[in-house]
Design a protein around this motif. Structure first.
Motif, PDB file in Angstrom:
ATOM      1  N   VAL A  30       0.852  -1.193   0.000  1.00  0.00           N
ATOM      2  CA  VAL A  30       0.000   0.000   0.000  1.00  0.00           C
ATOM      3  C   VAL A  30       0.886   1.241   0.000  1.00  0.00           C
ATOM      4  CG1 VAL A  30      -1.819   1.256   1.208  1.00  0.00           C
ATOM      5  CG2 VAL A  30      -1.794  -1.252   1.239  1.00  0.00           C
ATOM      6  N   SER A  31       0.764   2.054  -1.032  1.00  0.00           N
ATOM      7  CA  SER A  31       1.629   3.223  -1.176  1.00  0.00           C
ATOM      8  C   SER A  31       1.139   4.387  -0.325  1.00  0.00           C
ATOM      9  CB  SER A  31       1.686   3.653  -2.644  1.00  0.00           C
ATOM     10  OG  SER A  31       2.482   4.818  -2.783  1.00  0.00           O
ATOM     11  N   LEU A  32       2.097   5.168   0.164  1.00  0.00           N
ATOM     12  CA  LEU A  32       1.790   6.408   0.879  1.00  0.00           C
ATOM     13  C   LEU A  32       1.677   7.599  -0.075  1.00  0.00           C
ATOM     14  CD1 LEU A  32       4.194   6.031   3.947  1.00  0.00           C
ATOM     15  CD2 LEU A  32       1.850   5.192   3.673  1.00  0.00           C
ATOM     16  N   LYS A  33       1.893   7.361  -1.360  1.00  0.00           N
ATOM     17  CA  LYS A  33       1.754   8.418  -2.363  1.00  0.00           C
ATOM     18  C   LYS A  33       0.351   9.008  -2.298  1.00  0.00           C
ATOM     19  CE  LYS A  33       2.106   8.987  -7.426  1.00  0.00           C
ATOM     20  NZ  LYS A  33       2.357   8.250  -8.703  1.00  0.00           N
ATOM     21  N   TYR A  34       0.291  10.336  -2.324  1.00  0.00           N
ATOM     22  CA  TYR A  34      -0.966  11.098  -2.310  1.00  0.00           C
ATOM     23  C   TYR A  34      -1.714  11.027  -0.984  1.00  0.00           C
ATOM     24  CZ  TYR A  34      -0.297  11.171  -7.409  1.00  0.00           C
ATOM     25  OH  TYR A  34       0.208  11.318  -8.681  1.00  0.00           O
ATOM     26  N   LEU A  35      -1.103  10.501   0.084  1.00  0.00           N
ATOM     27  CA  LEU A  35      -1.741  10.608   1.395  1.00  0.00           C
ATOM     28  C   LEU A  35      -1.783  12.087   1.756  1.00  0.00           C
ATOM     29  CD1 LEU A  35      -2.934   9.170   3.891  1.00  0.00           C
ATOM     30  CD2 LEU A  35      -0.601   9.123   4.842  1.00  0.00           C
ATOM     31  N   GLN A  36      -2.986  12.627   1.881  1.00  0.00           N
ATOM     32  CA  GLN A  36      -3.156  14.069   1.987  1.00  0.00           C
ATOM     33  C   GLN A  36      -2.818  14.590   3.385  1.00  0.00           C
ATOM     34  OE1 GLN A  36      -3.840  16.022  -0.733  1.00  0.00           O
ATOM     35  NE2 GLN A  36      -3.630  14.072  -1.831  1.00  0.00           N
ATOM     36  N   PRO A  37      -2.440  15.862   3.492  1.00  0.00           N
ATOM     37  CA  PRO A  37      -2.168  16.447   4.808  1.00  0.00           C
ATOM     38  C   PRO A  37      -3.356  16.265   5.751  1.00  0.00           C
ATOM     39  CG  PRO A  37      -1.480  17.943   3.072  1.00  0.00           C
ATOM     40  CD  PRO A  37      -2.217  16.828   2.399  1.00  0.00           C
ATOM     41  N   GLY A  38      -3.070  15.808   6.958  1.00  0.00           N
ATOM     42  CA  GLY A  38      -4.108  15.576   7.950  1.00  0.00           C
ATOM     43  C   GLY A  38      -4.755  14.214   7.864  1.00  0.00           C
ATOM     44  N   SER A  39      -4.510  13.476   6.792  1.00  0.00           N
ATOM     45  CA  SER A  39      -5.123  12.160   6.614  1.00  0.00           C
ATOM     46  C   SER A  39      -4.224  11.061   7.177  1.00  0.00           C
ATOM     47  CB  SER A  39      -5.394  11.885   5.136  1.00  0.00           C
ATOM     48  OG  SER A  39      -6.345  12.795   4.626  1.00  0.00           O
ATOM     49  N   SER A  40      -4.868   9.948   7.551  1.00  0.00           N
ATOM     50  CA  SER A  40      -4.155   8.797   8.104  1.00  0.00           C
ATOM     51  C   SER A  40      -4.467   7.548   7.298  1.00  0.00           C
ATOM     52  CB  SER A  40      -4.550   8.569   9.568  1.00  0.00           C
ATOM     53  OG  SER A  40      -4.138   9.642  10.391  1.00  0.00           O
TER      54      SER A  40
END
Length: 418
Positions: free
Chosen positions: A375-385
């Motif tokens: 599972v990529s962390l790419k595009y995990l938005q600010p404030g998101s988990s």
């Protein structure tokens, strides 16, 4: 999408669902560097130590240093100039941002000599300065082929973070102060701009492509096809950032670019403006004009800003200037904080939050005791988990964040206090 990720995770031996009988695992970690692909940027001939104070270096690429001829209709390239610079940057544990250009004020155009000598090519001369001749089909072919070659060589190259491109002075999408705009002559026609931008943004799958905010200028109208290209996947750069004098003008272009949503998928960057006392006081505690640079970075979701002159100044605080460069650089882009780390002996469950101001734009993965999540962390938005479960038989798991898009001398650090 959630069902798809779950299916992929199960096939790979991972899941993103909650397990049973998990116990907390102590985890302590601090970010002691500027992480890859973010921060203040310095030209590659202005490097300094410690290298951990910054992670990106910048270089201009004159087109005639790269494209050297044509044989039987095939353009000939000499990659040595660019390769040497990329290797030097990587050896310092950094990544490159490079920008090819044709026009640099005060210099002859960087059109290859063989092309200038073709019958019919005649660049405009204005106030003793040479400009382009975009009537030339050979020039247009060169532009498309050069970017095709860039994508083939560098789209998955960990030495390169992004490519900035465009037309006009410094490839900043204008020839302000030069001759009157003549689309199709001293600036590309709208039709060719549409063709070029559509092609280039389709070629790069992993390496972001950025265009200047001046592409959205509706007054000088450098890009008459802006409405046709505005939704294409490109990032943007503002090379007069952080100055009140130009903020309203620049914000207009940024609004038209959808800047405050564009950052969710494409990186935003630029350069600290060379205006008034902005450079001298850019890193001051309250900035040059009452707003600290980290606040400005957060408001505009910047991933990077060129700050080449900052090594020559001293901000008005207790740190050394290099320490301040690192401190401010850490406020750009993504920042991963581990908020939960648990195991049940056969699976480890990790919750990661992006506590930065922008997402990561290349694939990054959690790795537990040597086993990498899918599972990529790419595009995990600010404030998101995101919670990821990795199947690994251990009661004492360890954690790293890894990426195929960083060099062997780089690491991605995270915060944890568990």
């Amino acid at each position: 999408m959630r069902s798809f990720l779950l299916a992929v995770g199960l096939l790979a031996g991972f899941s993103i669902v909650h397990g049973q009988n998990y116990v907390n695992v102590p985890l302590k970690s601090n970010i002691t560097q500027v992480n890859p692909m973010i921060g203040l940027v310095f030209w590659d001939d202005n490097y300094f130590t410690p290298y951990t104070a910054y992670s990106l270096e910048y270089l201009y690429l004159p087109v005639n240093n790269l494209v050297i001829g044509r044989v039987n209709g095939t353009l000939q390239y000499n990659w040595t100039y660019l390769e040497n610079r990329l290797n030097n940057i990587a050896n310092r544990g950094h990544q490159a941002i490079f920008r090819p250009y044709y026009e640099y004020p005060g210099d002859p155009t960087a059109v290859p000599a063989f092309l200038k000598n073709i019958s019919g090519y005649k660049g405009q001369v204005y106030s003793g300065e040479e400009f382009m001749d975009w009537r030339s089909a050979d020039l247009r072919i060169l532009h498309l082929d050069m970017h095709t070659q860039f994508a083939l060589r560098y789209d998955s190259d960990p030495r390169v973070f992004c490519v900035e491109t465009g037309f006009g002075f410094w490839s900043e999408y204008h020839i302000s102060g030069g001759p009157n705009l003549q689309l199709g002559y001293n600036f590309p026609s709208g039709e060719f701009q549409l063709e070029a931008i559509t092609l280039i943004t389709s070629l790069f799958k992993n390496t972001p492509v950025l265009y200047s905010i001046d592409i959205a200028d509706i007054y000088d109208n450098w890009c008459p096809v802006f409405q046709n290209i505005s939704n294409l996947p490109f990032g943007s750069f503002d090379d007069s950032s952080f100055a009140n004098d130009t903020q309203d003008w620049n914000d207009g272009n940024k609004q038209r670019l959808g800047w405050w949503t564009r950052y969710q998928q494409q990186p935003l960057g630029g350069e600290i403006a060379y205006e008034d006392n902005v450079q001298q006081h850019a890193l001051d505690v309250n900035g040059p004009e009452g707003v600290p640079l980290p606040t400005y970075v957060a408001n505009y979701h910047y991933t990077f800003l060129i700050a080449n002159d900052q090594t020559t100044y001293q901000y008005n605080g207790p740190l050394t200037q290099i320490q301040r460069i690192q401190q401010v650089g850490q406020t750009f882009g993504y920042k991963f904080t581990i908020t939960s780390f648990q195991t049940n002996g056969t699976h480890t469950q990790v919750t990661v939050q992006n506590t930065g101001v922008a997402p990561a734009y290349k694939n990054m993965f959690l790795q537990v005791s040597g086993v990498q999540s899918s599972v990529s962390l790419k595009y995990l938005q600010p404030g998101s988990s995101l919670t990821v479960t990795v199947q690994v038989n251990t009661s004492s798991p360890t954690l790293k964040i890894v990426s195929p898009f960083i060099t062997s001398k780089q690491t991605i650090q995270y915060e944890a206090n568990l």
